[in-house]
Design an enzyme around this catalytic site. Structure first.
Site, PDB file in Angstrom:
ATOM      1  N   HIS A  36      17.674  21.066 -22.659  1.00  0.00           N
ATOM      2  CA  HIS A  36      16.478  21.021 -21.826  1.00  0.00           C
ATOM      3  C   HIS A  36      16.132  22.426 -21.345  1.00  0.00           C
ATOM      4  O   HIS A  36      16.787  22.953 -20.452  1.00  0.00           O
ATOM      5  CB  HIS A  36      16.706  20.097 -20.631  1.00  0.00           C
ATOM      6  N   LYS A  58      29.941  30.772 -12.313  1.00  0.00           N
ATOM      7  CA  LYS A  58      31.291  31.214 -11.945  1.00  0.00           C
ATOM      8  C   LYS A  58      32.252  31.126 -13.132  1.00  0.00           C
ATOM      9  O   LYS A  58      33.002  32.065 -13.403  1.00  0.00           O
ATOM     10  CB  LYS A  58      31.806  30.345 -10.797  1.00  0.00           C
ATOM     11  N   GLY A  72      22.261  27.427 -13.012  1.00  0.00           N
ATOM     12  CA  GLY A  72      22.791  27.930 -11.751  1.00  0.00           C
ATOM     13  C   GLY A  72      23.869  26.993 -11.254  1.00  0.00           C
ATOM     14  O   GLY A  72      24.489  26.277 -12.042  1.00  0.00           O
ATOM     15  N   LYS A 120      19.258  22.337  -9.430  1.00  0.00           N
ATOM     16  CA  LYS A 120      18.911  21.152 -10.214  1.00  0.00           C
ATOM     17  C   LYS A 120      18.478  20.071  -9.218  1.00  0.00           C
ATOM     18  O   LYS A 120      18.716  20.196  -8.013  1.00  0.00           O
ATOM     19  CB  LYS A 120      20.097  20.664 -11.050  1.00  0.00           C
ATOM     20  N   LYS A 161      39.000  23.472 -18.830  1.00  0.00           N
ATOM     21  CA  LYS A 161      37.915  23.517 -17.847  1.00  0.00           C
ATOM     22  C   LYS A 161      36.945  24.660 -18.144  1.00  0.00           C
ATOM     23  O   LYS A 161      35.726  24.480 -18.166  1.00  0.00           O
ATOM     24  CB  LYS A 161      38.512  23.675 -16.453  1.00  0.00           C
ATOM     25  N   CYS A 215      29.328  25.905 -10.797  1.00  0.00           N
ATOM     26  CA  CYS A 215      30.273  25.870 -11.926  1.00  0.00           C
ATOM     27  C   CYS A 215      29.936  26.845 -13.047  1.00  0.00           C
ATOM     28  O   CYS A 215      30.728  27.727 -13.369  1.00  0.00           O
ATOM     29  CB  CYS A 215      30.358  24.450 -12.491  1.00  0.00           C
TER      30      CYS A 215
END
Length: 320
Positions: free
Chosen positions: A120, A132, A126, A190, A73, A129
């Site tokens: 992009h 952090k 931000g 986003k 992860k 996920c």
């Protein structure tokens, strides 16, 4: 060796139910070992026994140790964040050299080893996920004596990108935000979400406020989320209202709603005689008022008397 029963989280239980009922399609399933419904795990955490064989398209569940699952992860999210930071710095260099980062990213993406995803340029990543997980990954590596210099560099590069955006806007409005009204279009990190966590808009708002500026803000769905952080700024229900009598406009999120903005109409709403518009996203300004090429946008701007128009290679394009 004995096994112990696992207690699933509500979120995972609902998702697995959707899978078994055929309601979940095409999504990557990433489940912590300790959150699998009706499963059991050996005492050493290495073997997972499932009552269901759940597959989503061609992405089967991978059985790993807990340490490996957590590493997967962190490694995946950190890699994507690193890719974003990389293309942002490439865009900055393109700006200096006069190269077109759109073409650069497109050519890079055609290489199957790279892929076009996450190439992009923008104001910095931000959300819940990437910030952090990159920080946690960097901290974990440092604590264990294996410093991940690439991830630390990505974190710093991302912060630099947000500050770079602020400096661009400040330059456009004369070197100071004091007593200037700036319209911020897009507050979420986003499009298609109301999540403002670690959004680049937060950095922009703080900088304008600290320098004595005034803020008009609009986001199709994230106004209420940002109010929890900045209650005192002015929020509007449309981009037109937010841009009225503004000294400068900055587009921070590539919402589809902003793609159809007419430059001449936007100019008519803003304070005269000088108009300053900055787009932090590579897609938005390029598509205004239609899918124009860069040269066509420049000619359109001249025709509409947009003063001292200058098109800067992405991710920063401005009008003055």
């Amino acid at each position: 060796m004995g096994t112990k029963k696992l207690q699933p989280s509500t979120k995972v239980t609902k998702y697995l139910s959707a899978v078994t009922e055929g309601k979940a399609h095409g999504k990557k399933l990433s489940v912590a070992v300790a959150q699998i419904r009706d499963g059991a795990i050996s005492a050493d955490g290495s073997k997972l026994v499932m009552r269901y064989k759940l597959y989503i398209n061609d992405k089967p569940i991978l059985s790993t140790s807990i340490a490996t699952a957590e590493m997967i992860k962190y490694a995946a999210n950190a890699f994507l964040a690193l890719k974003i930071s990389y293309i942002n710095e490439v865009a900055n260099l393109c700006e200096t050299l006069g190269a077109d980062v759109q073409d650069v990213a497109k050519a890079m993406g055609q290489d199957g080893r790279i892929s076009p995803k996450f190439l992009h340029p923008g104001p910095g990543y931000g959300g819940s996920c990437f910030p952090k997980d990159t920080k946690a990954f960097a901290k974990l590596s440092k604590e264990n004596g294996e410093v991940m210099h690439t991830i630390e560099a990505s974190i710093q590069s991302n912060e630099n990108q947000k500050i770079r955006m602020v400096n661009k806007m400040k330059t456009l409005v004369g070197g100071s935000f004091k007593n200037k009204r700036i319209s911020i279009l897009g507050l979420a990190f986003k499009p298609n979400t109301d999540d403002v966590r670690d959004s680049a808009s937060i950095t922009m708002i703080k900088a304008i406020k600290n320098d004595g500026g005034l803020i008009n803000a609009y986001d199709p769905v994230a106004n209420e989320s940002m109010k929890k952080i900045f209650e005192e700024i002015n929020y509007f229900n449309s981009w037109e209202e937010a841009c009225e009598d503004a000294d400068g406009v900055v587009i921070m999120t590539e919402w589809n709603e902003f793609r159809g903005i007419s430059l001449s109409y936007l100019k008519s709403l803003m304070k005269k005689p000088k108009v300053s518009i900055l787009s932090a996203t590579e897609e938005v300004l390029e598509s205004m008022p239609s899918s124009m090429e860069a040269k066509e946008i420049t000619e359109f701007a001249k025709k509409e008397n947009l003063n001292d128009y200058q098109l800067i290679p992405l991710p920063f394009q401005y009008l003055m």
